[in-house]
Structure formats: structure tokens, C-alpha cells
Scaffold this motif. Structure first.
Motif, PDB file in Angstrom:
ATOM      1  N   GLN A 334      39.123  88.753  78.568  1.00 31.40           N
ATOM      2  CA  GLN A 334      38.836  87.539  77.806  1.00 31.40           C
ATOM      3  C   GLN A 334      37.542  87.674  77.013  1.00 31.40           C
ATOM      4  OE1 GLN A 334      41.240  85.310  77.564  1.00 31.40           O
ATOM      5  NE2 GLN A 334      42.369  86.604  79.005  1.00 31.40           N
ATOM      6  N   THR A 335      36.544  88.323  77.590  1.00 29.98           N
ATOM      7  CA  THR A 335      35.289  88.546  76.865  1.00 29.98           C
ATOM      8  C   THR A 335      35.519  89.464  75.674  1.00 29.98           C
ATOM      9  OG1 THR A 335      34.028  88.287  78.932  1.00 29.98           O
ATOM     10  CG2 THR A 335      32.907  89.338  77.072  1.00 29.98           C
ATOM     11  N   LEU A 337      38.303  89.837  74.005  1.00 28.23           N
ATOM     12  CA  LEU A 337      39.026  89.060  73.002  1.00 28.23           C
ATOM     13  C   LEU A 337      38.080  88.195  72.181  1.00 28.23           C
ATOM     14  CD1 LEU A 337      42.344  87.785  74.648  1.00 28.23           C
ATOM     15  CD2 LEU A 337      42.112  88.783  72.368  1.00 28.23           C
ATOM     16  N   SER A 338      37.092  87.610  72.848  1.00 34.84           N
ATOM     17  CA  SER A 338      36.181  86.704  72.158  1.00 34.84           C
ATOM     18  C   SER A 338      35.289  87.426  71.162  1.00 34.84           C
ATOM     19  CB  SER A 338      35.307  85.962  73.185  1.00 34.84           C
ATOM     20  OG  SER A 338      34.381  86.848  73.809  1.00 34.84           O
ATOM     21  N   ARG A 339      35.174  88.749  71.284  1.00 33.88           N
ATOM     22  CA  ARG A 339      34.309  89.519  70.392  1.00 33.88           C
ATOM     23  C   ARG A 339      35.055  90.115  69.199  1.00 33.88           C
ATOM     24  NH1 ARG A 339      32.500  94.037  71.919  1.00 33.88           N
ATOM     25  NH2 ARG A 339      33.567  94.455  73.893  1.00 33.88           N
ATOM     26  N   ARG A 370      43.805  94.003  68.224  1.00 35.73           N
ATOM     27  CA  ARG A 370      43.999  92.665  68.771  1.00 35.73           C
ATOM     28  C   ARG A 370      45.236  92.584  69.668  1.00 35.73           C
ATOM     29  NH1 ARG A 370      40.708  88.650  66.904  1.00 35.73           N
ATOM     30  NH2 ARG A 370      42.142  87.144  67.830  1.00 35.73           N
ATOM     31  N   ARG A 392      48.559  83.056  81.576  1.00 30.01           N
ATOM     32  CA  ARG A 392      48.057  84.262  80.929  1.00 30.01           C
ATOM     33  C   ARG A 392      49.199  85.039  80.277  1.00 30.01           C
ATOM     34  NH1 ARG A 392      43.461  82.606  80.716  1.00 30.01           N
ATOM     35  NH2 ARG A 392      41.678  83.412  81.893  1.00 30.01           N
ATOM     36  N   SER A 399      50.658  85.300  71.606  1.00 31.42           N
ATOM     37  CA  SER A 399      49.669  85.878  70.689  1.00 31.42           C
ATOM     38  C   SER A 399      50.230  87.106  69.993  1.00 31.42           C
ATOM     39  CB  SER A 399      48.393  86.239  71.457  1.00 31.42           C
ATOM     40  OG  SER A 399      47.788  85.084  72.014  1.00 31.42           O
TER      41      SER A 399
END
Length: 482
Positions: A334-335, A337-339, A370, A392, A399
Motif C-alpha cells: 500500500q505504501t 502504491l501511494s508513491r 502500476r 483487497r 484496479s
């Protein structure tokens, strides 16, 4: 790897040197070289691309020069026409990111002027591998005989390189390109065997391998080579159903842990703008809170990080349930993905956003990047029955199908071959999830499988061996109807 840069000679030598001209421009379109016959090397087409009309960065490409054309470079074999050699080299350079490789282009071109036995020249194994990949990306049936020749010559020169412990960095790069070639051609067992050969050399002593770099540029190229080997090892191992030989992550013993920093831009290595504080590695990937503030990662680094997350998720999925490890990987995913930059961003770090309100093409590099964390998340939670796991899996699948739905017709030829295999793997997982689902969820999973299968079939028009993967999916669905 103390012998990594031995100056002992190998390959064929020839006389003469040339100094490639600088400040030559490259137009942005067309990977089709002149149609040449291996029998006589004559040109069968008088047309030239817009690239050749504007000049070329590679000796021989288009045969248009700002001064008199130089004689054939001794780093090439004499029987291959100069025009073809230059065209294939230029095609390789334009497509090098698809091969997970980068290098200092002006230095590489200049190095081709030295005799093949000179330590400053690339080893003939690497030169022949460059020609091979150029042939592949040319998509030209008229070069089929040359493709066979370059593959045979690459393998022969690789044997010479390793026998003489001569320029072993070039051996690894050549071996990786051969593995990539096999992979693209659907020869997965051969690709796996070849990447094993690379892996036996590359990780033998990574720190020592990097310590033998001549300068900042050479250091950067070696870092790229190590991560190229690791990325190919992970995707090829996944396809053949074997464990990665270069496993990474918290489960690996500390003495075997990968400490190679993520790759920066070659230009940054050249100018010395890579600070120790920016040399992030695996530790920060799996411990996001320890990550120091710095410039954004390069897209090459993000691709490597995504591949590490997928490979680690695969290993966790094959173990007894370990909630703590699952949670820590979920946080890392998740971290990560956020970047990530937006799908339409450009620039070497994805730092350039499209103009507001303007519809721009997707970035094929970011399509792959991605997709990776969503694949990792789906793998990690595929067997979970709780609300978090189902959520999830649903988010990851939606996505990925959204990324596919956003692809326009011109985008498909630029996609990486590896994403087709990721989609295949996702479909395998989703078929299992389908049979464990009920009601509206079951219907949604069916639609997702159908959408991803259509994507695999469409990409097989660019990479024909994926057609077999599509047939496998058809058989899977027929044998276990959805």
C-alpha cells in the motif's frame, strides 16, 4: 568476482579506429531497418525513415552523416553490412528500457570504435546480443536469418568471455539479453536456463562487482545490470513455476540479503549527483517508516521494487499462514502504491504530469509498474476468507481491469511482454476465486476474467507466443466453467 574486468582478449580483431560524430539527432518514430538480404547484403528498399533523414546517433544507421561516413567499426563483424549494424544498434538503444537495461549512450557508441580485443570496447558477446535484440524489435521477417546468426554468435562469444574471464560484466549483460530474447520468443525453459547462468555470475559478490567500477557511469551501469538480472530472474521463474534464485525480502537470511541500491539515472551517476542518503535498497521497501526523504525513485527502480513485492508475495502464499508477515507486506504494498506516479505521467521518474484537461497516451512503463502491486496484493490475499482479504482482492482486480480499460489502440504495441504473463497469472488466481464466490461477487469475477483474457489475446497480436497463454486460459475456463 575479482576477474570481472580482466583485460584478456577474446573475439575477432580488426584494424582501424573511428571517432563517432557527436550532436547527431534522432527522430522519434520507426523501428524498421532497411530490408537486407543475408545472402548478399544488398538493400532492397531505397526509402529512408524520418529518423535517417534527420541524422543518427549510431554509425551506419540511415547512412546520413554530418560529415563523411566513417569506416566499419572493428567491434562489428565484417560480413554484416554497416547500414544494418547501425540500424540494429539504434533500434536496441531505443528499446533498451524494455530489456531492463540502461547505459551511457555516447560512451557506448564511442566504445564501438575500439578493436574488439581492447578492454575499452564492449565484449563481442554484448555487441552481438545488441544486434540480436535489434533484430527482434525490428519485427522484420527479412532479418530472420540474421537473428539466427546473431544468437549463435552471441552464445559463442559468451563462451569465450567466460572461458577467459574477460569483461564479465559484458558477459552478464549479453546473457541477460539472450534470456530476454528467449522469453519474448516463448522459449521459457531456455530463458530460465539462461537467466540462471546470469544469476550465478551476478550475485557471486555484488559488492565486489560494484567495487570494480571504473567511474560513476560504470558503477551506474553495473547497478542496472544487477537489477536487470534480478527482474528477469523473477518474471521468468514465475512463468516456469520455479522459485526465484535471487529471492529478496524479510525471509531471506541477512547474509544473503540484496544490498544493491535501487538504480538512479545514468546522468546522475555521470555527474556525481547520487548521494549515499539516496541509496535506498530493500530495507526501506519493507520498512517504509525508515525511508528517508529524497528525490523520487526512477521508474526503473519502481519496476524493480514492484517485481520484488510480487516475488515475495508468491513465497508467502506458498507458506503456512503468517498474519504478521502478511500484514507487513500489505503495508509495504500500500505504501508503494501511494508513491506511484499517475498512469499518464512522463519523465524518467514519472514526475511530469499531463497538461490539465489534455488527453495523453498512457506511459507503458507505468502500465507495468502500476500493475505489479495489484498482482502482489491479489497473490497475498487470494486464499483469505475475511472481509479485509476479499476487499483487497476486489480492489486489486478492479484496479487492473481499469488500467486495461484505459488502454487505447496505439498503446498496445508499446506494452511490455511481461504484463501479458502477469495477466495470465491473475486469471489463474481469479478462476479459483470465482469457484469460491457466490452471488454478485461471482458475476463480477467472471466479468473480470473475461476482460483480462481479452487483454491477453490482444497483446498476443504484438507478442505471438502469448497466443499459447491465451489458449491455456481458454482450456482452463473450459475445464472449469465460469
Amino acid at each position: 568476482m575479482s576477474t570481472a574486468d580482466s583485460n584478456s582478449s577474446s573475439g575477432n580483431s580488426s584494424q582501424g579506429q573511428v571517432s563517432p560524430r557527436s550532436r547527431l539527432s534522432v527522430a522519434p518514430n520507426g523501428d524498421q531497418p532497411p530490408s537486407l538480404s543475408p545472402a548478399n547484403g544488398s538493400t532492397r528498399s531505397s526509402s529512408t525513415s524520418s529518423r535517417s533523414r534527420s541524422g543518427s546517433i549510431v554509425p551506419g544507421a540511415g547512412m546520413v552523416w554530418y560529415s563523411d561516413p566513417p569506416p566499419p567499426s572493428p567491434a562489428f563483424t565484417e560480413e554484416v553490412p554497416l547500414q544494418l549494424r547501425g540500424s540494429l544498434t539504434e533500434i536496441f538503444l531505443r528499446n533498451r528500457d524494455s530489456c531492463c537495461i540502461d547505459l551511457h549512450v555516447p560512451r557506448f557508441i564511442a566504445s564501438l570504435a575500439f578493436p574488439s580485443t581492447d578492454a575499452r570496447a564492449p565484449h563481442p558477446a554484448f555487441v552481438q546480443a545488441v544486434m540480436l535484440i535489434g533484430c527482434y524489435f525490428s519485427r522484420s521477417p527479412s532479418l530472420a536469418d540474421y537473428e539466427i546468426r546473431f544468437l549463435a554468435q552471441t552464445r559463442r562469444e559468451m563462451s569465450v568471455s567466460i572461458s577467459n574471464a574477460d569483461r564479465l560484466h559484458d558477459y552478464i549483460r549479453a546473457s541477460n539479453l539472450v534470456a530476454f530474447y528467449y522469453f519474448c520468443k516463448g522459449m521459457y525453459i531456455e530463458a530460465y536456463q539462461q537467466i540462471i547462468a546470469s544469476g550465478r555470475m551476478a550475485p557471486e559478490a555484488p559488492d565486489q562487482f560494484l567495487a570494480h567500477s571504473r567511474d560513476g557511469v560504470d558503477l551506474g551501469e553495473r547497478i542496472y545490470t544487477l537489477w536487470q538480472t534480478a527482474c528477469f530472474d523473477k518474471i521468468i521463474s514465475m512463468v516456469v513455476g520455479q522459485p526465484s534464485q535471487l529471492a529478496a525480502g524479510p525471509l531471506v537470511e541477512s547474509s544473503l540479503q540484496v544490498t544493491t541500491p535501487w538504480p538512479r539515472l545514468i546522468s546522475e551517476y555521470e555527474t556525481g549527483k547520487v548521494a549515499d542518503s539516496e541509496n535506498h535498497s530493500l530495507h526501506e521497501l519493507f520498512n517504509p517508516s525508515s525511508r528517508r526523504q529524497a528525490r523520487p525513485d526512477t521508474l526503473t527502480a519502481l519496476r524493480a521494487q514492484g517485481m520484488v513485492l510480487v516475488e515475495y508475495a508468491l513465497r508467502l502464499s506458498q507458506m503456512e499462514p503468517a498474519p504478521q508477515l502478511t500484514h507487513s507486506l500489505d503495508v509495504a504494498v500500500q505504501t508503494f502504491l501511494s508513491r506511484l506516479p499517475g498512469l499518464h505521467n512522463t519523465g524518467e521518474m514519472g514526475e511530469i504530469s499531463p497538461p490539465h484537461g489534455l488527453v495523453t497516451p498512457v506511459n507503458p512503463r507505468l502500465v507495468f509498474i502500476r500493475t505489479l502491486p495489484h498482482v502482489a496484493s491479489l497473490i497475498l490475499f487470494q486464499h483469505g476468507g475475511d472481509t479485509t482479504a476479499r476487499h483487497r482482492c476486489g480492489v486489486a482486480t478492479q484496479s487492473m481491469t481499469a488500467i486495461i480499460a484505459g488502454l487505447a489502440e496505439p498503446d498496445w504495441p508499446d506494452l511490455y511482454v511481461g504484463i501479458g504473463h502477469l495477466w495470465f497469472f491473475v486469471c489463474e488466481i481469479l478462476v479459483g476465486i470465482f469457484h469460491a464466490s457466490r452471488g454478485p461477487t461471482k458475476d463480477q469475477v467472471r466479468r473480470d476474467v473475461e476482460a483480462i483474457m481479452r487483454a491477453v489475446r490482444k497483446l498476443s497480436m504484438v507478442y505471438p507466443p502469448l497466443g499459447f497463454r491465451f489458449q491455456q486460459l481458454q482450456q482452463m475456463v473450459a475445464g472449469s466453467p465460469i
